[in-house]
Motif scaffolding. Structure first.
Motif, mmCIF file in Angstrom:
data_model
loop_
_atom_site.group_PDB
_atom_site.id
_atom_site.type_symbol
_atom_site.label_atom_id
_atom_site.label_comp_id
_atom_site.label_asym_id
_atom_site.label_seq_id
_atom_site.Cartn_x
_atom_site.Cartn_y
_atom_site.Cartn_z
ATOM 1 N N ASP A 56 0.866 -1.173 0.000
ATOM 2 C CA ASP A 56 0.000 0.000 0.000
ATOM 3 C C ASP A 56 0.900 1.219 0.000
ATOM 4 O O ASP A 56 1.951 1.225 0.632
ATOM 5 N N GLY A 57 0.486 2.237 -0.694
ATOM 6 C CA GLY A 57 1.257 3.473 -0.708
ATOM 7 C C GLY A 57 2.002 3.665 -2.012
ATOM 8 O O GLY A 57 2.027 2.790 -2.885
ATOM 9 N N ARG A 58 2.600 4.832 -2.135
ATOM 10 C CA ARG A 58 3.354 5.204 -3.320
ATOM 11 C C ARG A 58 4.635 5.898 -2.881
ATOM 12 O O ARG A 58 4.719 6.433 -1.777
ATOM 13 N N MET A 59 5.592 5.941 -3.769
ATOM 14 C CA MET A 59 6.816 6.696 -3.518
ATOM 15 C C MET A 59 6.597 8.135 -3.966
ATOM 16 O O MET A 59 5.956 8.365 -4.989
ATOM 17 N N PRO A 60 7.139 9.100 -3.226
ATOM 18 C CA PRO A 60 6.932 10.506 -3.589
ATOM 19 C C PRO A 60 7.329 10.833 -5.034
ATOM 20 O O PRO A 60 6.625 11.559 -5.707
ATOM 21 N N GLY A 61 8.406 10.286 -5.518
ATOM 22 C CA GLY A 61 8.843 10.593 -6.874
ATOM 23 C C GLY A 61 8.051 9.891 -7.958
ATOM 24 O O GLY A 61 8.157 10.232 -9.138
ATOM 25 N N PHE A 113 11.377 2.641 4.857
ATOM 26 C CA PHE A 113 11.447 3.070 3.462
ATOM 27 C C PHE A 113 10.198 3.837 3.057
ATOM 28 O O PHE A 113 10.282 4.891 2.436
ATOM 29 N N LEU A 114 9.034 3.337 3.425
ATOM 30 C CA LEU A 114 7.782 3.970 3.041
ATOM 31 C C LEU A 114 7.555 5.304 3.750
ATOM 32 O O LEU A 114 6.830 6.151 3.241
ATOM 33 N N HIS A 115 8.168 5.466 4.899
ATOM 34 C CA HIS A 115 7.950 6.692 5.679
ATOM 35 C C HIS A 115 9.205 7.559 5.680
ATOM 36 O O HIS A 115 9.693 7.959 6.731
ATOM 37 N N GLY A 116 9.713 7.805 4.482
ATOM 38 C CA GLY A 116 10.812 8.763 4.376
ATOM 39 C C GLY A 116 12.172 8.170 4.194
ATOM 40 O O GLY A 116 13.160 8.896 4.187
ATOM 41 N N GLY A 117 12.259 6.854 4.056
ATOM 42 C CA GLY A 117 13.550 6.252 3.812
ATOM 43 C C GLY A 117 14.120 6.706 2.481
ATOM 44 O O GLY A 117 13.401 7.080 1.569
ATOM 45 N N LYS A 118 15.398 6.703 2.380
ATOM 46 C CA LYS A 118 16.059 7.144 1.155
ATOM 47 C C LYS A 118 16.322 5.945 0.255
ATOM 48 O O LYS A 118 16.611 4.859 0.710
#
Length: 135
Positions: A56-61, A113-118
């Protein structure tokens, strides 16, 4: 005791599915730890053991692209983004010497990773993304 048998069709049938059960249980623990349902994942044994977990979720980029967690017995866990052709492109790899780390460690890595990981940008992925049009 040999639990397999050879058939007249020219292939072996092996009744020992303990490896399959072990991998399925391992992936189920990761899926449950992430708070996902069982129908969001599958395990395959051929040609090599591996697993796919829809996240679930998406990457910001990449807000318009599906995200998945993948596992192979040789490479361990990776996060991948689906490109515009439906192919999965790796964007992050769990840095762990053991390709089968504890499910809790996998869950912690994915959540981070999903919550701000690089993640390092994957240059190959940029080649298959649709070009953004100016409004």
């Amino acid at each position: 005791m040999d639990r397999g048998m050879t058939t007249d069709f020219g292939f072996d049938i092996d009744f020992d599915d303990s490896a399959v059960r072990l991998i399925r249980r391992y992936v189920r623990e990761v899926v449950a730890g992430l708070g996902l349902r069982g129908d969001s994942s599958f395990v395959e044994m051929e040609p090599r053991p591996g697993a796919y977990v829809a996240l679930d979720g998406r990457m910001p980029g990449y807000p318009d692209h599906y995200l998945a967690l993948q596992w192979t017995e040789q490479r361990g866990w990776t996060v991948a983004v689906e490109d515009r052709l439906g192919q999965l492109v790796e964007v992050a790899r769990m840095d762990d010497a053991d390709p089968r780390p504890a499910p809790a460690d996998v869950v912690q890595w994915v959540r981070g990773f999903l919550h701000g990981g690089k993640s390092e940008p994957n240059r190959d992925f940029a080649a298959v993304l649709p070009v953004q049009r100016a409004s």
